[in-house]
Design an enzyme around this catalytic site. Structure first.
Site, PDB file in Angstrom:
ATOM      1  N   GLY A 166       0.624  -1.107  -0.140  1.00 45.28           N
ATOM      2  CA  GLY A 166       0.087  -0.150  -0.155  1.00 45.28           C
ATOM      3  C   GLY A 166       1.119   1.402  -0.335  1.00 45.28           C
ATOM      4  O   GLY A 166       1.567   1.357  -0.036  1.00 45.28           O
ATOM      5  N   GLY A 223       3.003   3.089   1.961  1.00 48.96           N
ATOM      6  CA  GLY A 223       3.353   4.284   2.289  1.00 48.96           C
ATOM      7  C   GLY A 223       4.294   4.871   3.220  1.00 48.96           C
ATOM      8  O   GLY A 223       4.753   5.771   3.989  1.00 48.96           O
ATOM      9  N   ARG A 224       4.190   5.507   1.603  1.00 51.96           N
ATOM     10  CA  ARG A 224       5.417   6.927   2.463  1.00 51.96           C
ATOM     11  C   ARG A 224       3.994   7.610   1.027  1.00 51.96           C
ATOM     12  O   ARG A 224       4.731   8.473   0.449  1.00 51.96           O
ATOM     13  CB  ARG A 224       6.238   7.381   1.869  1.00 51.96           C
ATOM     14  N   ASP A 276       8.626   5.036   7.976  1.00 47.93           N
ATOM     15  CA  ASP A 276       8.125   7.114   8.438  1.00 47.93           C
ATOM     16  C   ASP A 276       7.248   7.879   7.347  1.00 47.93           C
ATOM     17  O   ASP A 276       7.383   8.572   8.447  1.00 47.93           O
ATOM     18  CB  ASP A 276      10.011   7.358   8.739  1.00 47.93           C
ATOM     19  N   GLY A 277       7.594   6.517   6.178  1.00 50.77           N
ATOM     20  CA  GLY A 277       6.834   7.903   5.141  1.00 50.77           C
ATOM     21  C   GLY A 277       7.236   8.665   4.802  1.00 50.77           C
ATOM     22  O   GLY A 277       6.541   9.448   4.260  1.00 50.77           O
ATOM     23  N   ARG A 325       3.861  14.228  -7.444  1.00 48.14           N
ATOM     24  CA  ARG A 325       3.343  12.955  -8.484  1.00 48.14           C
ATOM     25  C   ARG A 325       2.188  13.044  -8.562  1.00 48.14           C
ATOM     26  O   ARG A 325       1.693  13.484  -8.263  1.00 48.14           O
ATOM     27  CB  ARG A 325       3.901  11.735  -8.109  1.00 48.14           C
ATOM     28  N   ARG A 376      -2.133  -0.239  -9.519  1.00 48.44           N
ATOM     29  CA  ARG A 376      -1.068  -1.156 -10.289  1.00 48.44           C
ATOM     30  C   ARG A 376      -1.253  -2.789 -10.148  1.00 48.44           C
ATOM     31  O   ARG A 376      -2.366  -2.980  -9.694  1.00 48.44           O
ATOM     32  CB  ARG A 376       0.333  -1.160  -8.587  1.00 48.44           C
ATOM     33  N   ASP A 432       3.826  -4.377  -7.824  1.00 47.32           N
ATOM     34  CA  ASP A 432       3.575  -3.095  -7.271  1.00 47.32           C
ATOM     35  C   ASP A 432       4.032  -2.440  -7.968  1.00 47.32           C
ATOM     36  O   ASP A 432       3.243  -0.712  -7.527  1.00 47.32           O
ATOM     37  CB  ASP A 432       3.354  -3.078  -5.785  1.00 47.32           C
ATOM     38  N   ASP A 439       8.182   4.306 -10.248  1.00 44.52           N
ATOM     39  CA  ASP A 439       8.652   3.765  -8.776  1.00 44.52           C
ATOM     40  C   ASP A 439      10.703   4.097  -9.534  1.00 44.52           C
ATOM     41  O   ASP A 439      11.049   3.730 -10.166  1.00 44.52           O
ATOM     42  CB  ASP A 439       8.704   2.761  -8.672  1.00 44.52           C
TER      43      ASP A 439
END
Ligand code: AMP
Ligand code: MG
Length: 496
Positions: free
Chosen positions: A87, A89-90, A122-123, A173, A180, A255, A265
């Site tokens: 998911g 996460g950041r 920590d995101g 972004r 995905r 992902d 990515d």
């Protein structure tokens, strides 16, 4: 009053798909990069273009009117192993921005803090990965490669703790969507089909509306067929484009594969300088799973995972669903190879790709590898051989062909002499297929090193130069040159 240009269609699918997430306020944000051309294309409001209001809104200091920050859940195969829940996460989605009725873009903050899917992380993001993605994703766009894009890169003024203490940053972004392969996997595998039909309908309608209407595809099964076939075609063509440029993505987990077919990515990615078929850079890819030569095969494998996740919705008869999915996946090698050959024909100035051209092209790459020659400069040198105008560029200083390459050139010239098309036209199209500049790793690394000490001049220069990759410019003794052995960067890190 809500802004009519913000939409939240993915959140509207419900809490199975997304959860609320709020960006952490940055302590003293400053602009590292602002992409005015993209802002223009998005019809982004002028009061939010590199203004203090925009800086505050992108770094959690204020809430942008009309946005509804959220994070999305997905799963994915990471280095071949299924992880049932990943998911954002950041990454925090502000919403979908509708630049026009037919153009909907996700606007996402990357590195703005924890979300329900941070899994103990920590995101946050250090400056390095933000600068890399900001520069390389935009360079890819200008090279013509489908990709997510970067509206802004912002230093937060906060510290991020990795193996060292690093300065933190946020990237804004922009993507056609962030759906995905792993999004489909989460609902098909982890949730055993719960929520899958709704997601398939949504993804097919969002990305392939024209194909759906051309095929009168109304049922979920018909939409799943379109989603599978169109996605596989786009991924085949995308990876062919990567291969033709020597782009090593570095972390082709499921992902990190978008249903829209955009590149996403920019973690440990890198372009090859001197050509190596097995080039790999990523520090975490010890087996070389995602090396250059493996990318088409990995993409094929990833598409077969996607297909298997769609079986439940493709057809109530399992046999028929499998037969259909198999037929699409079996086309991948042909779609890939057609796309790759078209690119290579353009790069070599051939009017079409004939069966014997495979040997010609393989011989070219073998020569580059054996003689340690630069891939991009070698193609560009050929371009100037065809145009007979190398005198107008510094190519003669930047690229010295080996004896073996000069021999190969004779075979290539004989082949070009048999072109049916006008040779001026094929030579001109070579100029549009063979970039003068690519975002070379050592330049990206230099931009990062400067940005880490709050000097953004080189970042700005690189960003500007990579906007016009197919033209020679005055400063190209710097930008087009292959790195010297001491400048060469051989390892990249994803910086999570
Ligand atoms: P990546 O390798 O960048 O594709 O990331 C894999 C997964 O790890 C994704 O679900 C990311 O959201 C998550 N992730 C990466 N870095 C962080 C971080 N600093 N904090 C929380 N989650 C992260
Ligand atoms: Mg990722």
């Amino acid at each position: 009053m809500s802004n009519p240009q913000w939409q939240h269609s993915y959140q509207a699918l419900g809490s199975r798909y997304t959860g609320p997430a709020n960006p952490d306020p940055a302590s003293s944000p400053e602009w590292m990069g602002w992409n005015e051309a993209l802002a223009e294309q998005l019809k982004w409001p002028h009061n939010l273009r590199k203004t203090d209001d925009a800086l505050a809104a992108f770094t959690g200091q204020s809430t942008l009117e009309g946005t509804r920050p959220s994070a999305s859940v997905y799963a994915g195969h990471q280095f071949g192993q299924y992880n049932p829940q990943l998911g954002d996460g950041r990454a925090i989605l502000l919403g979908e921005w509708s630049a026009s009725p037919s153009e909907l873009y996700d606007i996402q903050l990357k590195g703005a803090g924890q979300t329900p899917y941070s899994r103990g992380g920590d995101g946050k993001s250090p400056v390095g990965p933000v600068v890399r993605e900001y520069l390389v994703s935009e360079a890819m766009h200008h090279l013509g490669v489908p990709t997510t894009r970067a509206l802004a890169a912002i230093a937060t003024g906060d510290r991020v703790f990795r193996s060292d203490v690093e300065p933190g940053a946020v990237m804004v972004r922009v993507a056609k969507s962030h759906l995905r392969f792993g999004s489909i996997q989460y609902f098909a595998m982890t949730r055993e089909g719960d929520g899958l039909e709704e997601l398939v309908d949504y993804a097919a309608e969002r990305h392939f509306a024209e194909v759906l209407s051309a095929k009168s595809a109304e049922s979920t099964a018909a939409k799943a067929e379109v989603l599978l076939e169109e996605t596989v075609k786009r991924i085949a063509s995308l990876v062919a484009h990567w291969q033709s440029l020597g782009f090593v993505h570095g972390v082709m987990n499921t992902d990190n594969m978008l249903l829209s077919g955009e590149t996403i990515d920019y973690g440990p990615c890198a372009f090859v300088d001197t050509f190596k078929a097995d080039a790999m850079f990523s520090a975490i890819d010890s087996q070389g799973r995602y090396r250059l030569s493996n990318q088409p095969g990995i993409a094929h494998w990833n598409t077969s995972v996607l297909a298997s996740c769609l079986l439940k919705v493709l057809n109530p008869s399992e046999d028929r669903a499998v037969a259909y999915a198999q037929s699409v996946i079996d086309e991948f090698p042909r779609w890939y190879s057609d796309a790759f050959k078209t690119r290579i024909a353009a790069k070599l100035g051939l009017d079409s790709f004939r069966p014997e051209d495979t040997e010609l092209h393989d011989g070219f790459l073998k020569t580059l590898e054996e003689d340690q020659l630069d891939l991009s400069l070698a193609y560009r040198w050929l371009t100037h051989q065809a145009l007979e105008d190398s005198g107008h560029t510094p190519i003669g200083d930047l690229f010295i062909p080996s004896d073996a390459l000069l021999d190969w050139r004779s075979a290539w010239e004989r082949r070009r002499a048999s072109n049916k098309a006008d040779s001026q036209a094929t030579a001109a199209s070579m100029s549009q297929a063979n970039p003068v500049v690519i975002p070379r790793n050592h330049h990206v690394a230099a931009a990062i090193a400067d940005a880490e000490v709050q000097d953004y001049e080189f970042l700005k220069a690189a960003f500007g130069r990579w906007k016009a990759p197919f033209e020679w410019q005055d400063s190209d003794r710097l930008w087009a040159a292959s790195p010297t052995p001491t400048e060469r960067v051989t390892r990249t890190f994803c910086g999570t």
